[in-house]
Design a protein around this motif. Structure first.
Motif, mmCIF file in Angstrom:
data_model
loop_
_atom_site.group_PDB
_atom_site.id
_atom_site.type_symbol
_atom_site.label_atom_id
_atom_site.label_comp_id
_atom_site.label_asym_id
_atom_site.label_seq_id
_atom_site.Cartn_x
_atom_site.Cartn_y
_atom_site.Cartn_z
ATOM 1 N N ALA A 1 0.826 -1.205 0.000
ATOM 2 C CA ALA A 1 0.000 0.000 0.000
ATOM 3 C C ALA A 1 0.860 1.256 0.000
ATOM 4 C CB ALA A 1 -0.929 -0.014 1.209
ATOM 5 N N VAL B 1 -4.349 -3.052 -3.097
ATOM 6 C CA VAL B 1 -4.429 -4.026 -2.011
ATOM 7 C C VAL B 1 -5.884 -4.409 -1.802
ATOM 8 C CG1 VAL B 1 -2.330 -3.295 -0.808
ATOM 9 C CG2 VAL B 1 -4.500 -2.209 -0.255
ATOM 10 N N THR B 2 -6.076 -5.652 -1.376
ATOM 11 C CA THR B 2 -7.415 -6.152 -1.072
ATOM 12 C C THR B 2 -7.473 -6.538 0.395
ATOM 13 O OG1 THR B 2 -7.808 -6.965 -3.319
ATOM 14 C CG2 THR B 2 -9.115 -7.953 -1.558
ATOM 15 N N ILE B 3 -8.428 -5.962 1.114
ATOM 16 C CA ILE B 3 -8.635 -6.230 2.531
ATOM 17 C C ILE B 3 -9.923 -7.043 2.651
ATOM 18 C CG2 ILE B 3 -8.905 -5.213 4.808
ATOM 19 C CD1 ILE B 3 -6.210 -4.639 3.299
ATOM 20 N N ALA C 1 -11.400 -0.988 6.219
ATOM 21 C CA ALA C 1 -11.042 -0.593 4.853
ATOM 22 C C ALA C 1 -10.866 0.923 4.751
ATOM 23 C CB ALA C 1 -12.105 -1.076 3.878
ATOM 24 N N TRP D 1 -7.376 1.889 5.743
ATOM 25 C CA TRP D 1 -6.403 1.671 4.671
ATOM 26 C C TRP D 1 -6.483 2.783 3.624
ATOM 27 C CZ3 TRP D 1 -2.651 -2.154 3.969
ATOM 28 C CH2 TRP D 1 -2.617 -3.137 4.960
ATOM 29 N N ARG D 2 -7.681 3.183 3.265
ATOM 30 C CA ARG D 2 -7.834 4.217 2.237
ATOM 31 C C ARG D 2 -7.325 5.568 2.729
ATOM 32 N NH1 ARG D 2 -13.224 1.553 1.659
ATOM 33 N NH2 ARG D 2 -13.032 0.136 -0.141
ATOM 34 N N GLU E 1 -5.018 1.838 -4.362
ATOM 35 C CA GLU E 1 -6.413 1.431 -4.611
ATOM 36 C C GLU E 1 -6.743 0.296 -3.655
ATOM 37 O OE1 GLU E 1 -9.178 -0.684 -8.055
ATOM 38 O OE2 GLU E 1 -7.207 0.120 -8.589
ATOM 39 N N VAL E 2 -7.702 0.533 -2.768
ATOM 40 C CA VAL E 2 -8.050 -0.442 -1.730
ATOM 41 C C VAL E 2 -9.391 -1.069 -2.076
ATOM 42 C CG1 VAL E 2 -8.559 -0.807 0.713
ATOM 43 C CG2 VAL E 2 -6.766 0.817 0.031
ATOM 44 N N THR E 3 -9.393 -2.383 -2.235
ATOM 45 C CA THR E 3 -10.622 -3.149 -2.461
ATOM 46 C C THR E 3 -11.008 -3.836 -1.165
ATOM 47 O OG1 THR E 3 -10.072 -3.540 -4.786
ATOM 48 C CG2 THR E 3 -11.680 -5.025 -3.779
ATOM 49 N N PHE E 4 -12.275 -3.744 -0.811
ATOM 50 C CA PHE E 4 -12.764 -4.398 0.402
ATOM 51 C C PHE E 4 -13.691 -5.541 0.033
ATOM 52 C CE2 PHE E 4 -16.177 -4.529 3.751
ATOM 53 C CZ PHE E 4 -15.426 -5.245 4.671
ATOM 54 N N ASP F 1 -4.742 -9.293 0.539
ATOM 55 C CA ASP F 1 -3.462 -8.975 1.172
ATOM 56 C C ASP F 1 -3.536 -9.141 2.687
ATOM 57 O OD1 ASP F 1 -1.689 -7.677 -1.104
ATOM 58 O OD2 ASP F 1 -3.760 -7.016 -1.385
#
Length: 389
Positions: free
Chosen positions: A47, A53-55, A80, A83-84, A91-94, A120
């Protein structure tokens, strides 16, 4: 960066991530083990570099967000958001894989899509859903081994919630956390002493006997971000990051690795060798089978060490089926549920230590009527098979 006060946002005291955490002693008490932080460091570094990243979170109804006022206020969404906010360049995907009234047994069978999403970081929350015995250790261990052994090698964090008696199965799950060096965060250990001492009322943090309200979800998120901030505070440069051992290098199991090799067999994956009266109908993980008439049956051949049945229970016009494996005594599956809050999918253990297959499985709908039911409807969502390597 100083730890941000998520809980105060829910209470309307300060802006999101705007003030030092006054509840830091609670967060420190919640962090019962930091474990090996190498995977967390790798996720944070991705990140920091601005990589996607995917949380992910996986658990029961608490994780799903039951009784949070909006989806944005459940602990996973708040996590999430951290993280953002902390890494605006990434780019954070939840991904929320919570399913109400389910435990780690089903999770070990259903986690394939989660693994395929290449998370991740994964938070695992089943401390008030799993049975209070060693089976909770074994099924959670299978789920954890699948996550740790997946190609993307995510960080895995164990999260322990509680019921209104301060109970959970933390002792069983912690055995897995210690063996695999996982971060472990206990909502119970942080807040139950405050409830007992009268400093916090139960209904200040919980909406019923088990589900957190918005403030409770905010505490859950705060405890998780406290851990992340503690790792981020000493995050080294990329060239000094700790290495993660290669795949297939996992500790000897605490219990067994049987649930490391688990899947849900729906009508897309298995065809009955004989059937009468059952038809296909949608279920959570693909098409299942449903029947209404006594005497309806399904027969399958399977290869597995362990078998469970996924079927639907609700207080309504439902029936009773019996499932037999080979020449073993039949197991009764009751689709009636004597409560009014709704229905749920139950993972019913059927057989263990089956030995070399194939094994014949027969499900037959009986003429018995449970509760006040006036019909016999039975919905099989799939067979849960484990141990086939």
């Amino acid at each position: 960066m100083r730890l941000r006060l998520v809980a105060a946002v829910v209470l309307g005291v300060v802006p999101m991530f705007g003030q030092p955490l006054e509840e830091a002693p609670l967060a420190a008490r919640a962090l019962i083990s930091r474990g090996d932080t190498a995977r967390t460091q790798q996720a944070l570094a991705r990140a920091r570099r601005g990589e996607p990243v995917t949380i992910a979170v996986i658990g029961g109804s608490i994780t799903q967000g039951a009784l949070a006022s909006t989806p944005a206020r459940n602990y996973g969404s708040l996590l999430a958001d951290w993280w953002r906010t902390t890494f605006p360049q990434a780019e954070v995907t939840f991904r929320n894989d919570g399913i109400g009234a389910t435990g780690s047994l089903l999770a070990a069978h259903r986690c394939g899509p989660l693994v395929a999403a290449e998370p991740d970081l994964v938070v695992v929350e089943f401390a008030v859903n799993d049975p209070n015995d060693e089976s909770a250790t074994e099924s959670l261990e299978g789920l954890v081994r699948q996550l740790l052994d997946s190609p993307h090698q995510p960080a895995v964090v164990l999260l322990y919630t509680m019921n209104s008696l301060g109970g959970n199965v933390q002792a069983h799950h912690a055995r897995v956390g210690l063996r695999y060096g996982l971060p472990q965060i206990s909502f119970r250990d942080a807040l139950w002493p405050e409830v007992q001492a009268g400093r916090i009322a139960w209904n200040d943090i919980e909406a019923d006997e088990v589900h957190p309200n918005d403030r409770g979800h905010a505490y859950l998120a705060e405890f998780l971000t406290y851990y992340l901030e503690s790792v981020r505070a000493n995050l080294p440069a990329d060239e000094a990051l700790p290495k993660i051992p290669p795949r297939r290098v996992l500790p000897t199991p605490v219990t067994s690795d049987v649930y490391q090799f688990a899947q849900v067999l729906t009508a897309d994956q298995i065809t009955p060798i004989a059937s009468q009266g059952f038809r296909h109908e949608a279920a959570p993980f693909g098409p299942g089978w449903v029947a209404d008439d006594p005497g309806s049956y399904l027969e399958f051949e399977i290869e597995a060490e362990r078998l469970a049945a996924l079927h639907y229970r609700i207080k309504g016009d439902t029936g009773i089926a019996r499932l037999t494996v080979d020449d073993r005594p039949p197991v009764t599956l009751n689709a009636w549920f004597d409560a009014t809050w709704g229905g749920y999918w139950v993972s019913e253990p059927i057989a263990a230590d089956l030995g070399p297959g194939p094994h014949r499985v027969r499900l037959e709908l009986t003429d018995e009527l449970p509760g006040t039911s006036t019909a016999h409807r039975f919905h099989l969502g799939g067979l849960l098979v484990a141990g086939t390597r």
